[in-house]
Write an enzyme that holds these catalytic residues in place. Structure first.
Site, PDB file in Angstrom:
ATOM      1  N   SER A   1     -25.032 -19.958 -46.315  1.00  0.00           N
ATOM      2  CA  SER A   1     -24.797 -20.302 -44.903  1.00  0.00           C
ATOM      3  C   SER A   1     -23.308 -20.319 -44.565  1.00  0.00           C
ATOM      4  O   SER A   1     -22.454 -20.519 -45.432  1.00  0.00           O
ATOM      5  CB  SER A   1     -25.384 -21.675 -44.592  1.00  0.00           C
ATOM      6  OG  SER A   1     -26.754 -21.701 -44.873  1.00  0.00           O
TER       7      SER A   1
HETATM    8  N1  SAH Z   1     -28.675 -23.725 -48.683  1.00  0.00           N
HETATM    9  C1  SAH Z   1     -28.161 -22.375 -48.835  1.00  0.00           C
HETATM   10  C2  SAH Z   1     -28.754 -21.438 -47.818  1.00  0.00           C
HETATM   11  C3  SAH Z   1     -29.756 -20.572 -48.462  1.00  0.00           C
HETATM   12  S1  SAH Z   1     -30.542 -19.442 -47.380  1.00  0.00           S
HETATM   13  C4  SAH Z   1     -26.653 -22.406 -48.828  1.00  0.00           C
HETATM   14  O1  SAH Z   1     -26.106 -23.274 -49.453  1.00  0.00           O
HETATM   15  O2  SAH Z   1     -26.000 -21.566 -48.241  1.00  0.00           O
HETATM   16  C5  SAH Z   1     -32.118 -20.203 -47.196  1.00  0.00           C
HETATM   17  C6  SAH Z   1     -32.965 -20.308 -48.441  1.00  0.00           C
HETATM   18  O3  SAH Z   1     -34.199 -20.865 -48.045  1.00  0.00           O
HETATM   19  C7  SAH Z   1     -33.294 -18.983 -49.117  1.00  0.00           C
HETATM   20  O4  SAH Z   1     -32.839 -19.022 -50.432  1.00  0.00           O
HETATM   21  C8  SAH Z   1     -34.816 -18.927 -49.060  1.00  0.00           C
HETATM   22  O5  SAH Z   1     -35.413 -18.346 -50.213  1.00  0.00           O
HETATM   23  C9  SAH Z   1     -35.168 -20.395 -48.949  1.00  0.00           C
HETATM   24  N2  SAH Z   1     -36.506 -20.679 -48.439  1.00  0.00           N
HETATM   25  C10 SAH Z   1     -37.199 -20.088 -47.435  1.00  0.00           C
HETATM   26  N3  SAH Z   1     -38.419 -20.642 -47.306  1.00  0.00           N
HETATM   27  C11 SAH Z   1     -38.499 -21.633 -48.257  1.00  0.00           C
HETATM   28  C12 SAH Z   1     -39.502 -22.559 -48.643  1.00  0.00           C
HETATM   29  N4  SAH Z   1     -40.699 -22.621 -48.052  1.00  0.00           N
HETATM   30  N5  SAH Z   1     -39.228 -23.411 -49.649  1.00  0.00           N
HETATM   31  C13 SAH Z   1     -38.028 -23.401 -50.291  1.00  0.00           C
HETATM   32  N6  SAH Z   1     -37.047 -22.528 -49.978  1.00  0.00           N
HETATM   33  C14 SAH Z   1     -37.275 -21.655 -48.978  1.00  0.00           C
END
Ligand code: SAH
Length: 277
Positions: free
Chosen positions: A124
Site C-alpha cells: 500500500s
Molecule cells: N497490508 C499490505 C497490503 C497488501 S495488499 C501492505 O502492507 O502493503 C492486500 C492483501 O490482501 C493481498 O496480499 C491479498 O492477497 C490480501 N487479501 C485479499 N483478500 C483476503 C482475504 N480474504 N484474507 C486475507 N487476505 C486477503
C-alpha cells in the site's frame, strides 16, 4: 447471520444517503442495515509535527544512513500532507519500507506509490496506510491500542507498522506465497508482538477476538459479518469498500447490535477475495 440488527451501511447507501436497506452479503445471506452516519472526514486533527528520530537499518539493500534519511523525509512529507497523529508518523518512521519491496524497486520504496509485491498484489501507499491508521486511532492520545487484526498481510509492511501502535497485532493473508514472503521480510525486524496467519481473513480470527481495531487492506463489496462480530464494543474498523469505485470507510461498533459507518475518502485497493490459495 444472527438475528442481530446491524447499523452498518454499504458504500452506495452511504454515498447516496440512503438510511435503511437490505442487501445480500458475500455469502448470499441477507443483512439488515438501519442507519448511516456520513459526515465526510473524521473529526479534529492535531497540528503538531512529530520529531522524526533517525532510524538505523541493518542488512538493508539501500545504504543505512541514506535509507534513514529518505524514510525521514517520507514521514515529513506525510506530515505536510495533513497526517497529524504523531504516534502514526513515528510508527511509519521506524519501519524501513525498502525491506518490503524487491531490490529492483527499492529506489521507489520511499515514494508515495503502491508497488508490486508478486501474486498480482501491491504494497500500500504510505499515505493510505497513514490515513487508515489515523482513522483507526481516532485521535487517541494513548500511544498504544490493545489488539489489532489486519486482513491482507501482503508483504508485511503495514503489519510491522501496526506492531508499533498496538500491544498485539494479528495479520491474516490468503495467498501462501505472500504469507511466506511477509515472514521472510519481517524476520530481521524481530517484532515480538506480531502474529501472522495463513487463512481467509473474511472469517476473521475468532480464537483471538474481540479486537479493538480491525484494518482491512483489500476492498470488498461490504465488510464481512465475521469482522463486524469480532470488533469489540467501542472498537473501530477501517476498510476499503466497493468494486470499481471504492471508498475508505470507518466502522465503529457503538453497542452489541449497532455499528456506525463514516465514509472517509476515495481509495483504490486490490480486491478482497474468499478462500485461500
Ligand atoms: N497490508 C499490505 C497490503 C497488501 S495488499 C501492505 O502492507 O502493503 C492486500 C492483501 O490482501 C493481498 O496480499 C491479498 O492477497 C490480501 N487479501 C485479499 N483478500 C483476503 C482475504 N480474504 N484474507 C486475507 N487476505 C486477503
Amino acid at each position: 447471520m444472527s438475528k442481530k440488527t446491524k447499523t452498518f451501511p454499504l458504500p452506495l447507501s452511504s454515498v447516496m444517503g440512503r438510511s435503511s436497506f437490505e442487501k445480500p452479503d458475500y455469502f448470499g445471506n441477507r443483512s439488515r442495515f438501519d442507519s448511516v452516519t456520513v459526515d465526510g472526514r473524521p473529526g479534529k486533527r492535531k497540528t503538531d509535527v512529530p520529531e522524526s528520530k533517525p532510524v538505523r537499518f541493518q542488512g538493508a539493500g539501500l545504504n543505512g544512513p541514506v535509507a534513514s534519511k529518505t524514510l525521514r523525509s517520507m514521514t515529513e512529507r506525510l506530515a505536510r500532507a495533513g497526517i497529524a497523529d504523531t504516534v502514526v508518523l513515528n510508527a511509519i518512521g521506524q519501519i524501513p519500507r525498502h525491506l518490503f519491496v524487491e531490490p529492483g524497486l527499492s529506489g521507489q520504496a520511499y515514494e508515495d506509490v503502491a508497488l508490486p509485491i508478486g501474486a498480482h498484489q501491491t504494497i500500500s501507499k504510505p499515505s493510505t496506510i497513514a490515513k487508515m491508521l489515523e482513522a483507526l486511532r481516532a485521535g487517541s492520545r494513548q500511544p498504544c491500542m490493545k489488539k489489532i487484526l489486519e486482513i491482507g498481510t501482503g508483504c508485511g509492511y503495514q503489519a510491522a507498522i501496526l506492531a508499533k501502535i498496538a500491544n498485539e497485532v494479528y495479520s491474516v493473508e490468503r495467498i501462501k506465497s505472500l504469507h511466506e514472503l511477509a515472514r521472510r521480510n519481517l524476520r530481521s525486524l524481530r517484532i515480538a508482538n506480531l502474529r501472522l496467519h495463513y487463512g481467509d481473513g473474511m472469517l476473521g480470527l475468532p480464537q483471538v477476538a474481540p479486537f479493538d481495531g480491525i484494518i482491512v487492506a483489500a476492498a470488498g463489496v461490504q465488510v464481512p459479518d465475521a469482522l463486524l462480530d469480532q470488533l469489540a464494543i467501542g472498537g473501530r474498523l477501517v476498510a476499503p469498500i466497493g468494486l470499481e469505485r471504492q471508498t475508505l470507510q470507518l466502522v465503529e461498533r457503538v453497542s452489541e447490535n449497532k455499528w456506525e459507518s463514516t465514509v472517509l475518502d476515495d481509495c483504490h485497493f486490490v480486491p478482497l477475495r474468499r478462500g485461500t490459495v
